[in-house]
Structure formats: C-alpha cells, structure tokens
Design a protein around this motif. Structure first.
Motif, PDB file in Angstrom:
ATOM      1  N   ILE A 178       0.851  -1.187   0.000  1.00 64.65           N
ATOM      2  CA  ILE A 178       0.000   0.000   0.000  1.00 64.65           C
ATOM      3  C   ILE A 178       0.891   1.242   0.000  1.00 64.65           C
ATOM      4  O   ILE A 178       1.778   1.382   0.849  1.00 64.65           O
ATOM      5  CB  ILE A 178      -0.944   0.008   1.211  1.00 64.65           C
ATOM      6  N   VAL A 179       0.643   2.133  -0.946  1.00 68.37           N
ATOM      7  CA  VAL A 179       1.448   3.344  -1.101  1.00 68.37           C
ATOM      8  C   VAL A 179       0.519   4.531  -1.347  1.00 68.37           C
ATOM      9  O   VAL A 179      -0.684   4.369  -1.549  1.00 68.37           O
ATOM     10  CB  VAL A 179       2.447   3.213  -2.274  1.00 68.37           C
ATOM     11  N   VAL A 180       1.121   5.717  -1.328  1.00 75.78           N
ATOM     12  CA  VAL A 180       0.405   6.941  -1.683  1.00 75.78           C
ATOM     13  C   VAL A 180       1.155   7.585  -2.845  1.00 75.78           C
ATOM     14  O   VAL A 180       2.342   7.921  -2.708  1.00 75.78           O
ATOM     15  CB  VAL A 180       0.331   7.922  -0.496  1.00 75.78           C
ATOM     16  N   PHE A 181       0.493   7.737  -3.971  1.00 71.31           N
ATOM     17  CA  PHE A 181       1.134   8.393  -5.107  1.00 71.31           C
ATOM     18  C   PHE A 181       1.136   9.904  -4.889  1.00 71.31           C
ATOM     19  O   PHE A 181       0.121  10.497  -4.497  1.00 71.31           O
ATOM     20  CB  PHE A 181       0.419   8.040  -6.412  1.00 71.31           C
ATOM     21  N   THR A 182       2.301  10.490  -5.120  1.00 72.09           N
ATOM     22  CA  THR A 182       2.459  11.932  -4.912  1.00 72.09           C
ATOM     23  C   THR A 182       2.551  12.703  -6.222  1.00 72.09           C
ATOM     24  O   THR A 182       2.327  13.916  -6.241  1.00 72.09           O
ATOM     25  CB  THR A 182       3.730  12.208  -4.094  1.00 72.09           C
ATOM     26  N   GLU A 183       2.886  11.997  -7.308  1.00 73.49           N
ATOM     27  CA  GLU A 183       3.075  12.700  -8.583  1.00 73.49           C
ATOM     28  C   GLU A 183       2.965  11.712  -9.739  1.00 73.49           C
ATOM     29  O   GLU A 183       3.443  10.576  -9.647  1.00 73.49           O
ATOM     30  CB  GLU A 183       4.455  13.370  -8.612  1.00 73.49           C
ATOM     31  N   ILE A 184       2.323  12.138 -10.797  1.00 75.36           N
ATOM     32  CA  ILE A 184       2.333  11.411 -12.069  1.00 75.36           C
ATOM     33  C   ILE A 184       3.147  12.276 -13.031  1.00 75.36           C
ATOM     34  O   ILE A 184       2.710  13.361 -13.427  1.00 75.36           O
ATOM     35  CB  ILE A 184       0.915  11.183 -12.623  1.00 75.36           C
ATOM     36  N   SER A 185       4.339  11.817 -13.354  1.00 76.54           N
ATOM     37  CA  SER A 185       5.269  12.688 -14.081  1.00 76.54           C
ATOM     38  C   SER A 185       4.887  12.892 -15.543  1.00 76.54           C
ATOM     39  O   SER A 185       5.230  13.906 -16.145  1.00 76.54           O
ATOM     40  CB  SER A 185       6.682  12.104 -14.004  1.00 76.54           C
ATOM     41  N   GLY A 186       4.207  11.929 -16.130  1.00 75.49           N
ATOM     42  CA  GLY A 186       3.926  12.003 -17.560  1.00 75.49           C
ATOM     43  C   GLY A 186       5.066  11.473 -18.407  1.00 75.49           C
ATOM     44  O   GLY A 186       4.940  11.344 -19.632  1.00 75.49           O
ATOM     45  N   VAL A 190       4.913  -3.936 -18.944  1.00 76.61           N
ATOM     46  CA  VAL A 190       4.932  -2.524 -19.334  1.00 76.61           C
ATOM     47  C   VAL A 190       4.813  -2.383 -20.848  1.00 76.61           C
ATOM     48  O   VAL A 190       5.404  -3.155 -21.612  1.00 76.61           O
ATOM     49  CB  VAL A 190       6.222  -1.854 -18.821  1.00 76.61           C
ATOM     50  N   THR A 191       4.041  -1.379 -21.268  1.00 75.98           N
ATOM     51  CA  THR A 191       3.875  -1.083 -22.697  1.00 75.98           C
ATOM     52  C   THR A 191       4.208   0.385 -22.942  1.00 75.98           C
ATOM     53  O   THR A 191       4.547   1.127 -22.014  1.00 75.98           O
ATOM     54  CB  THR A 191       2.428  -1.360 -23.140  1.00 75.98           C
ATOM     55  N   GLU A 192       4.054   0.799 -24.169  1.00 74.46           N
ATOM     56  CA  GLU A 192       4.343   2.192 -24.520  1.00 74.46           C
ATOM     57  C   GLU A 192       3.292   3.155 -23.963  1.00 74.46           C
ATOM     58  O   GLU A 192       3.461   4.372 -24.035  1.00 74.46           O
ATOM     59  CB  GLU A 192       4.407   2.339 -26.036  1.00 74.46           C
ATOM     60  N   ASP A 193       2.210   2.613 -23.394  1.00 76.40           N
ATOM     61  CA  ASP A 193       1.163   3.461 -22.812  1.00 76.40           C
ATOM     62  C   ASP A 193       1.395   3.749 -21.329  1.00 76.40           C
ATOM     63  O   ASP A 193       0.562   4.401 -20.693  1.00 76.40           O
ATOM     64  CB  ASP A 193      -0.210   2.792 -22.968  1.00 76.40           C
ATOM     65  N   HIS A 194       2.487   3.270 -20.765  1.00 75.31           N
ATOM     66  CA  HIS A 194       2.743   3.460 -19.340  1.00 75.31           C
ATOM     67  C   HIS A 194       3.567   4.723 -19.091  1.00 75.31           C
ATOM     68  O   HIS A 194       4.455   5.066 -19.878  1.00 75.31           O
ATOM     69  CB  HIS A 194       3.486   2.255 -18.756  1.00 75.31           C
ATOM     70  N   VAL A 195       3.232   5.381 -17.972  1.00 79.39           N
ATOM     71  CA  VAL A 195       3.995   6.547 -17.521  1.00 79.39           C
ATOM     72  C   VAL A 195       4.424   6.295 -16.078  1.00 79.39           C
ATOM     73  O   VAL A 195       3.885   5.423 -15.386  1.00 79.39           O
ATOM     74  CB  VAL A 195       3.158   7.840 -17.604  1.00 79.39           C
ATOM     75  N   TRP A 196       5.389   7.089 -15.616  1.00 75.84           N
ATOM     76  CA  TRP A 196       5.894   6.897 -14.262  1.00 75.84           C
ATOM     77  C   TRP A 196       5.045   7.654 -13.241  1.00 75.84           C
ATOM     78  O   TRP A 196       4.711   8.816 -13.423  1.00 75.84           O
ATOM     79  CB  TRP A 196       7.341   7.384 -14.142  1.00 75.84           C
ATOM     80  N   GLY A 197       4.714   6.940 -12.153  1.00 75.57           N
ATOM     81  CA  GLY A 197       4.105   7.569 -10.989  1.00 75.57           C
ATOM     82  C   GLY A 197       5.052   7.420  -9.812  1.00 75.57           C
ATOM     83  O   GLY A 197       5.699   6.379  -9.662  1.00 75.57           O
ATOM     84  N   TYR A 198       5.153   8.452  -8.986  1.00 78.54           N
ATOM     85  CA  TYR A 198       6.077   8.426  -7.846  1.00 78.54           C
ATOM     86  C   TYR A 198       5.270   8.332  -6.545  1.00 78.54           C
ATOM     87  O   TYR A 198       4.245   9.007  -6.392  1.00 78.54           O
ATOM     88  CB  TYR A 198       6.967   9.665  -7.862  1.00 78.54           C
ATOM     89  N   TRP A 199       5.756   7.505  -5.628  1.00 74.62           N
ATOM     90  CA  TRP A 199       4.977   7.185  -4.439  1.00 74.62           C
ATOM     91  C   TRP A 199       5.799   7.365  -3.162  1.00 74.62           C
ATOM     92  O   TRP A 199       7.016   7.491  -3.191  1.00 74.62           O
ATOM     93  CB  TRP A 199       4.457   5.748  -4.511  1.00 74.62           C
ATOM     94  N   ARG A 200       5.081   7.371  -2.054  1.00 73.54           N
ATOM     95  CA  ARG A 200       5.686   7.378  -0.721  1.00 73.54           C
ATOM     96  C   ARG A 200       4.906   6.411   0.164  1.00 73.54           C
ATOM     97  O   ARG A 200       3.828   5.927  -0.209  1.00 73.54           O
ATOM     98  CB  ARG A 200       5.645   8.779  -0.105  1.00 73.54           C
ATOM     99  N   GLN A 201       5.455   6.142   1.337  1.00 70.17           N
ATOM    100  CA  GLN A 201       4.745   5.290   2.288  1.00 70.17           C
ATOM    101  C   GLN A 201       3.598   6.068   2.935  1.00 70.17           C
ATOM    102  O   GLN A 201       3.747   7.254   3.234  1.00 70.17           O
ATOM    103  CB  GLN A 201       5.700   4.798   3.377  1.00 70.17           C
TER     104      GLN A 201
END
Length: 294
Positions: A211-219, A234-245
């Motif tokens: 279980i995490v909390v996403f803080t940002e979707i970078s695009g 993973v495919t070409e439709d995936h983007v990075w999301g950054y998370w914290r505890q």
C-alpha cells in the motif's frame, strides 16, 4: 452460558410467577458441580420450566450473575493454564528462543515474517514492544507446540550468521545481481501506470509493492526495454508515478474495498486484509520514529 435479564412483566406469566418480579434469568449446560456452585451462590434462585432457565430474584440480580460468570471464567482460565503448564512439563519445547515465565512463555527470535504470522495465530499471544518479546500464556501451549517447528525453523534462517552465510553464497551470482537491481529500482519509489488508468493522488492504494500513496504522475513515458526485467507487462502506454509510504492516520482513514479485484491491474483500492498488516507496520514505524526523537 447465556444470561438474559427478565422483563418486569411477562405476558405469559400468571400473577405471582417470576415474570412479575425484578430479577434475571440465566441458562447454562447442565453440570452437577456448576449447578451446586450456582445454588450456593444464589440460594433464592428457582428453575423455570417454561423458560428453561434459572430465575434469580432481585434488582441487582443481573450484576451479581455477571460477577459470578466472571469468576467462573477466571477459574476456567486458571485451570487451562495449569493444564498447559503440565503439558509443557510432560512434553517440553527445548529451544533457545523460548523461556519459561511466571504466567506463560516468553519468546524472543530474530525478526521473521513467518514467526510473526505464526505467533499471531496462537490464541492470547501478545507482543511486548518494550521488551521486544512475545508472551504466550500456558493455556495456549498446545497450539504453540503445533506451530513451533515452523517458528524455530524461520528463526534459525534469520539468525545474523545464517543470513550472512547465505549472502556470501549468493554474492556475485545472477540471483544476487538481479536482487540488487530490484532493490535499487524500488528505492527510486516509482511505478509504471497506464496513462488512461491513473490512481488518485494523495490517497492510499495498493500496488505490487504493497500500500502506497502516489504523490506525482510525471507524464514521463516508461522505457519498456530498460525496465522489462522489473515490470514485464509494461507497454508504450505506461507513464511513471512516484509514491511514498502512507502514514498511520492515512491508513486508518482509508475505507477498505469489499473485495480484492481480479485480473492483471496496476493498482487497486486495498481490502481490510491488506490494510490491517499495513496499519501494524505503520504503527510500529511511527513508534520507532517517536522513540528516536529526543
């Protein structure tokens, strides 16, 4: 045992019967010694064939019955503890991880999730965070004895010397290299997400890491060929999301999902089965943080 407070008036009771008197009913499986104890404690009690229960008269009857039941329960616990201690004497657990205490067993092992999971299944076991030991009463000896082989095996596997030995054996191997790369990737606290199915920001959600909390979707698009070993879907439709505890407060406020979702999805709302261990971990983490704060 079942105790029910009698109403002041029973419609089916005739004048002069127990139904018109203040008091309480109590019913329990027949046992000669229990009945004798009950009659000595409540000499004015009468058996009611219609209700199949004993009637104890008096406005404080319910409270007096409650005290008697509590005493019986304490006696039963004492008997169960004595029985468990006798079982230990007859068939003891000989282990460096277990010590005999005044009221039960004290268990201290290296940390192991298996040990924690097994001991949580032992009735009446509890963790002492100050002494960092588990307490198990004598009455739970049979269940502890049944689970002990798995507990001891897991504890031995997690001894510092044993862990170092396994680490030395793995050093330089393909497994070791992959493990180090996975750890390095996780420390980046990023996770691939489908651009058309993004999680809510600032709310606890479940992913493969827990279980995490996403803080940002970078695009930023995920380079599938670079991270395929860690995220094979993973495919070409995936983007990075950054998370914290998540914090304990966030986990406590999170309303659990009714059921775990099926299928291959990147994130989902956590169920109560997922939230409970996460809350325990967060509570422990915050307690350690407070202990370090001067």
């Amino acid at each position: 045992m079942i105790e029910t407070k009698s109403p002041v008036d029973h419609n089916e009771a005739s004048p002069g019967e127990d139904g018109e008197k203040p008091g309480a009913d109590i019913a329990f499986p027949y046992d000669r010694m229990t009945v004798e104890q009950f009659r000595r404690r409540f000499p004015r009690a009468r058996w009611n064939d219609d209700r199949k229960a004993w009637f104890v008269p008096g406005r404080t009857a319910s409270r007096r019955i409650g005290r008697w039941l509590a005493e019986l329960e304490a006696e039963a616990d004492a008997h169960a503890d004595a029985k468990g201690r006798d079982a230990f004497v007859f068939d003891p657990i000989d282990s460096p991880y277990l010590q005999l205490g005044k009221t039960g067993f004290r268990i201290r092992t290296p940390y192991s999730k298996t040990v924690v999971d097994e001991l949580r299944e032992v009735p009446f076991s509890r963790w002492d965070g100050d002494l960092r030991i588990w307490h198990v009463p004598f009455r739970s000896y049979e269940e502890l004895r049944r689970r002990w082989p798995d507990i001891e095996a897991a504890a031995r596997r997690n001894e510092p010397e044993e862990r170092r030995r396994r680490a030395e054996e793995r050093k330089g191997s393909e497994q070791d290299i992959r493990s180090r790369l996975r750890s390095a990737e996780r420390r980046r606290r990023r996770y691939p997400l489908l651009s058309h199915d993004l999680p809510p920001i600032g709310r606890p959600v479940a992913i493969t890491y827990g279980i995490v909390v996403f803080t940002e979707i970078s695009g930023e698009l995920v380079a599938a060929e670079v991270v395929a070993d860690f995220y094979p879907d993973v495919t070409e439709d995936h983007v990075w999301g950054y998370w914290r505890q998540p914090t304990l407060e966030e986990l406590v406020r999170t309303w659990p999902a009714k059921r775990s979702p099926g299928g291959d999805i990147a994130w989902w709302l956590p169920t109560i089965e997922e939230l409970r261990p996460a809350r325990r971990t967060a509570r422990s983490r915050e307690a350690k943080r407070r202990a370090k704060t001067p």
